[in-house]
Every structure is written in structure tokens, then in C-alpha cells.
Design a protein around this motif. Structure first.
Motif, PDB file in Angstrom:
ATOM      1  N   CYS A  77     -14.530   5.272   3.853  1.00  0.00           N
ATOM      2  CA  CYS A  77     -14.916   5.094   2.450  1.00  0.00           C
ATOM      3  C   CYS A  77     -16.349   4.584   2.317  1.00  0.00           C
ATOM      4  O   CYS A  77     -17.108   5.054   1.464  1.00  0.00           O
ATOM      5  CB  CYS A  77     -13.959   4.128   1.759  1.00  0.00           C
ATOM      6  SG  CYS A  77     -12.283   4.758   1.548  1.00  0.00           S
ATOM      7  N   LEU A 115     -10.824   2.292  -3.157  1.00  0.00           N
ATOM      8  CA  LEU A 115      -9.975   2.336  -1.964  1.00  0.00           C
ATOM      9  C   LEU A 115     -10.542   1.460  -0.852  1.00  0.00           C
ATOM     10  O   LEU A 115      -9.792   0.804  -0.119  1.00  0.00           O
ATOM     11  CB  LEU A 115      -9.840   3.778  -1.472  1.00  0.00           C
ATOM     12  CG  LEU A 115      -9.160   4.773  -2.415  1.00  0.00           C
ATOM     13  CD1 LEU A 115      -9.028   6.137  -1.747  1.00  0.00           C
ATOM     14  CD2 LEU A 115      -7.798   4.266  -2.867  1.00  0.00           C
ATOM     15  N   ALA A 134       0.814  -1.218   0.000  1.00  0.00           N
ATOM     16  CA  ALA A 134       0.000   0.000   0.000  1.00  0.00           C
ATOM     17  C   ALA A 134       0.845   1.265   0.000  1.00  0.00           C
ATOM     18  O   ALA A 134       0.370   2.337  -0.410  1.00  0.00           O
ATOM     19  CB  ALA A 134      -0.934   0.000   1.206  1.00  0.00           C
ATOM     20  N   ALA A 136      -6.915  -0.528  -9.226  1.00  0.00           N
ATOM     21  CA  ALA A 136      -6.246  -0.395  -7.934  1.00  0.00           C
ATOM     22  C   ALA A 136      -5.624  -1.714  -7.496  1.00  0.00           C
ATOM     23  O   ALA A 136      -4.504  -1.745  -6.966  1.00  0.00           O
ATOM     24  CB  ALA A 136      -7.249   0.088  -6.879  1.00  0.00           C
ATOM     25  N   TYR A 166      -1.789   6.567  -7.062  1.00  0.00           N
ATOM     26  CA  TYR A 166      -3.188   6.275  -7.363  1.00  0.00           C
ATOM     27  C   TYR A 166      -4.091   6.836  -6.260  1.00  0.00           C
ATOM     28  O   TYR A 166      -5.119   7.474  -6.545  1.00  0.00           O
ATOM     29  CB  TYR A 166      -3.401   4.767  -7.495  1.00  0.00           C
ATOM     30  CG  TYR A 166      -4.847   4.385  -7.685  1.00  0.00           C
ATOM     31  CD1 TYR A 166      -5.452   4.469  -8.938  1.00  0.00           C
ATOM     32  CD2 TYR A 166      -5.627   3.977  -6.600  1.00  0.00           C
ATOM     33  CE1 TYR A 166      -6.791   4.147  -9.108  1.00  0.00           C
ATOM     34  CE2 TYR A 166      -6.965   3.647  -6.766  1.00  0.00           C
ATOM     35  CZ  TYR A 166      -7.540   3.730  -8.026  1.00  0.00           C
ATOM     36  OH  TYR A 166      -8.876   3.415  -8.188  1.00  0.00           O
ATOM     37  N   VAL A 167      -3.718   6.618  -5.002  1.00  0.00           N
ATOM     38  CA  VAL A 167      -4.515   7.108  -3.875  1.00  0.00           C
ATOM     39  C   VAL A 167      -4.630   8.629  -3.924  1.00  0.00           C
ATOM     40  O   VAL A 167      -5.723   9.193  -3.731  1.00  0.00           O
ATOM     41  CB  VAL A 167      -3.895   6.658  -2.537  1.00  0.00           C
ATOM     42  CG1 VAL A 167      -4.614   7.333  -1.365  1.00  0.00           C
ATOM     43  CG2 VAL A 167      -3.974   5.145  -2.397  1.00  0.00           C
ATOM     44  N   SER A 172      -8.766  -1.768   1.126  1.00  0.00           N
ATOM     45  CA  SER A 172      -8.688  -1.824   2.585  1.00  0.00           C
ATOM     46  C   SER A 172      -9.457  -3.024   3.137  1.00  0.00           C
ATOM     47  O   SER A 172      -9.034  -3.636   4.123  1.00  0.00           O
ATOM     48  CB  SER A 172      -9.250  -0.528   3.179  1.00  0.00           C
ATOM     49  OG  SER A 172      -8.500   0.586   2.739  1.00  0.00           O
ATOM     50  N   VAL A 226      -9.944   3.318   7.285  1.00  0.00           N
ATOM     51  CA  VAL A 226     -10.154   3.653   5.877  1.00  0.00           C
ATOM     52  C   VAL A 226     -11.441   3.014   5.362  1.00  0.00           C
ATOM     53  O   VAL A 226     -12.218   3.649   4.623  1.00  0.00           O
ATOM     54  CB  VAL A 226      -8.950   3.196   5.022  1.00  0.00           C
ATOM     55  CG1 VAL A 226      -9.232   3.417   3.538  1.00  0.00           C
ATOM     56  CG2 VAL A 226      -7.696   3.949   5.433  1.00  0.00           C
TER      57      VAL A 226
END
Length: 348
Positions: A225, A188, A143, A260, A151-152, A192, A221
Motif C-alpha cells: 500500500c 488499508l 480484519a 475503515a 470494505y476491502v 495494517s 500489506v
């Protein structure tokens, strides 16, 4: 390629999850409609009365059950296998919408269903094996790789731009705004969820991962999200036809999630070109099926987007009275049509 035991468990859970989630779209939609009718304020314009609607909570619980099954599926199988199987939720929601919400289902939509199923089968057959992970710190290392951090950062910037710049102006007229926010955040949350699910799986197997702060960070996270996704998915469902929201959300969410996963977990490393190509082709077939489902659906008529406009009963009576008067006076055109020429009423 034969499925491993872990992949088979992941596929089974993913299919079960899709059934629950597909049904939850319809139940929540019914709940949103009832709440809007009771309070007069729709979720799409900032209302939260649906939180007091029992039917919405039934849909929410159904979705939670589906997400739990999906959560566990990610612990056993790679995201490039689990995520595309969400196409089944589109089939479930479209069929239920036809019978329950009276959203028309055209015959050509059956071809879209077949394409979704066929594409999913191709992906299942050629899916990569789950990578063996022995510690949550291995996932943390993935990560924090520069490629995934880029990307994040891109996702966070795009989400903020969509929320604060485009949503206030175009959220009620462009379905891509709300679904885009859900999909970006969803990619995302899946990463996670997979990290958290793997941590819990290792913990249950005897290697405690709860002692590592990385596990709790991934949990934070996930919560952030998922709450964001839930809020904007409610807005999308309340504003647009379910038959539009479901496939577009699926296409965008699946695309971003696979991207991702390929960046973070490097799912395609070690696979042959033929297998990767087959997976991509299967994914394209699934996307084509969802698009076909989308274009064969009827759109809701929304006054703000140029659809039907509601007219009050008093105005209707006044218009009818004017028309009847002209009919009685014999004011007809040469082709037999009634000529109606009256001033617009001063008030509605």
C-alpha cells in the motif's frame, strides 16, 4: 474527557509526525521540480528521474521520519484520534509553500488554519480510549469480519478502476484521480500499520507476536500500500499545485481511514451519542478548514488545462517585429489602439 497516557503519547507522536510530513511535501516538490528541469521528463507523465535527485531523497527521509512517528502513534491511540491530527501537516505545508515555492497564501487562509486546529482539539477531547488488544490474532479476527472484507473488496475494485480506466485519460486534469488512489490505499495501509504496530508493541512488552503469520501478512500489506501511495502521490504533487494536493489528499485519506477504522476496530462502540456527535462535528470543522484553505489558493497555470502557454523566443521576436511595423506605419484604431493584422507564422 481526560486523555489516557496511551492517548497522550499517540497525540504527541501524531503532532510530531504532521510537522515532518508537512515539510516533506515542500522538499519533495522542490526535488521534483529540479529533476524535471534537469531531465525534461516530469514524474506526472511517467518520469522517474527524481530518484536521482538528492533533494527529493531529503524530502523522502523527512516523510519517513513522520510516518515512523505516525506508525508508533497508531500503536498507542485509535485511528479516529490519530488520523485527523494530520491537519497540522496541511498548515505546515501551506505556510512553507507560501515562502519557499511562492504559492500565494491569502489572508482568508488563516481562518482555515484556525478551523483545522479547533476541529482537531474537539476530536482530541472527545476521542475514544484505545481498545486493549492482547494478540495479533484478535486483530486478524476483526480484519476478516464480513463487513470489513466488503470494505476491502470495494477499495480494491475502485483502485483498479481508477488506475486502469481513469488515470490514463483524466489523471493529468483531475486531481481526484491520483489523490483518490492514494487515499483508498492509505486507508488499508493505516489499518495494517495499526495491526503491525500493535504486534510490535506486544512483542516489546514480552508477548512475541512475530511467530504468527498474521503479523507478516500485515507487514506485506503495509509495504504494498505504501509503495502504491508513494507512486501516485508523486504524480499528484508533480501535476498539481501543492496547496491543492495537500488538503484534498488529507480530506479523502482521513475520511476513508476513519470509515475503515470504525468498521474494523469499532472505535465508536461504547461511546455516548454526545461524544460521537462531537467527534463528527470536530471532523467536519477540520474538513471545512481544509476546503477553505483549498479555495483560497491560487492554482498553477498548466498549459494542458487551459493556463498560460509558453512561446518560444523566436516566435516572440517575430510577433514583436510585426507589431512594431504596424506601429511605425501608423495603423491605429479610432480609440488609439494599435491595429495588428498579420498571418500566423507557419512555424514556431
Amino acid at each position: 474527557m481526560a486523555l489516557s497516557n496511551d492517548n497522550l503519547k499517540g497525540v504527541t507522536l501524531a503532532l510530531l509526525s504532521s510537522g515532518f510530513i508537512g515539510a516533506s511535501f515542500i522538499i519533495k516538490k522542490k526535488g521534483l521540480r529540479k529533476a524535471a528541469a534537469a531531465s525534461g521528463v516530469r514524474a506526472g507523465v511517467g518520469g522517474f528521474s527524481y530518484l536521482l535527485e538528492p533533494l527529493w531523497w531529503v524530502g523522502m527521509i523527512t516523510m519517513i521520519l513522520g510516518e515512523v512517528a505516525n506508525f508508533v502513534a497508531y500503536a498507542f491511540a485509535p485511528a479516529v484520534l490519530v488520523t485527523p491530527l494530520g491537519a497540522l501537516s496541511i498548515i505546515v505545508s501551506a505556510v512553507l509553500a507560501h515562502f519557499i515555492l511562492k504559492e500565494r497564501l491569502h489572508a482568508l487562509g488563516i481562518l482555515g488554519y484556525v478551523m483545522c486546529i479547533a476541529g482537531s482539539l474537539i476530536i482530541v477531547v472527545h476521542a475514544p480510549q484505545e481498545r486493549e488488544i492482547t494478540s495479533v490474532r484478535e486483530i486478524w479476527h476483526m480484519a476478516t469480519h464480513p463487513a470489513f472484507l466488503l470494505y476491502v473488496a470495494s477499495v480494491v475494485v475502485l483502485v483498479f478502476v481508477l488506475i486502469f480506466r481513469f488515470a490514463p485519460c483524466y489523471g493529468q486534469s483531475n486531481v481526484l484521480i491520483y489523490t483518490g488512489i492514494c487515499s483508498l490505499m492509505g486507508s488499508l495501509s493505516v489499518m495494517s500499520v495499526k495491526a503491525l504496530g500493535t504486534s510490535l508493541k506486544l512483542t516489546f512488552e514480552g508477548t512475541n507476536q512475530l511467530v504468527y503469520p498474521e503479523t507478516w501478512f500485515f507487514m506485506l500489506v503495509v509495504v504494498t500500500c505504501v509503495l502504491t501511495q508513494m507512486n501516485y502521490l508523486n504524480k499528484a504533487l508533480d501535476t498539481f499545485n501543492t496547496a491543492i494536493v495537500s488538503p484534498i489528499y488529507y480530506v479523502m485519506f482521513t475520511t476513508f481511514t476513519i470509515l475503515a477504522s470504525v468498521i474494523m476496530f469499532k472505535d465508536w462502540d461504547g461511546q455516548s451519542i454526545g461524544s460521537v456527535t462531537s467527534e463528527i462535528c470536530g471532523f467536519i470543522v477540520v474538513l471545512s478548514g481544509t476546503i477553505l484553505l483549498h479555495i483560497t489558493k491560487d492554482h498553477d497555470k498548466n498549459p494542458s488545462r487551459g493556463g498560460y502557454t509558453q512561446i518560444s523566443p523566436s516566435l516572440t521576436a517575430r510577433l514583436n517585429g510585426e507589431m512594431l511595423k504596424h506601429i511605425e506605419d501608423g495603423e491605429m484604431s479610432s480609440n488609439g489602439e494599435v491595429v495588428v493584422n498579420f498571418k500566423r507564422p507557419d512555424s514556431y
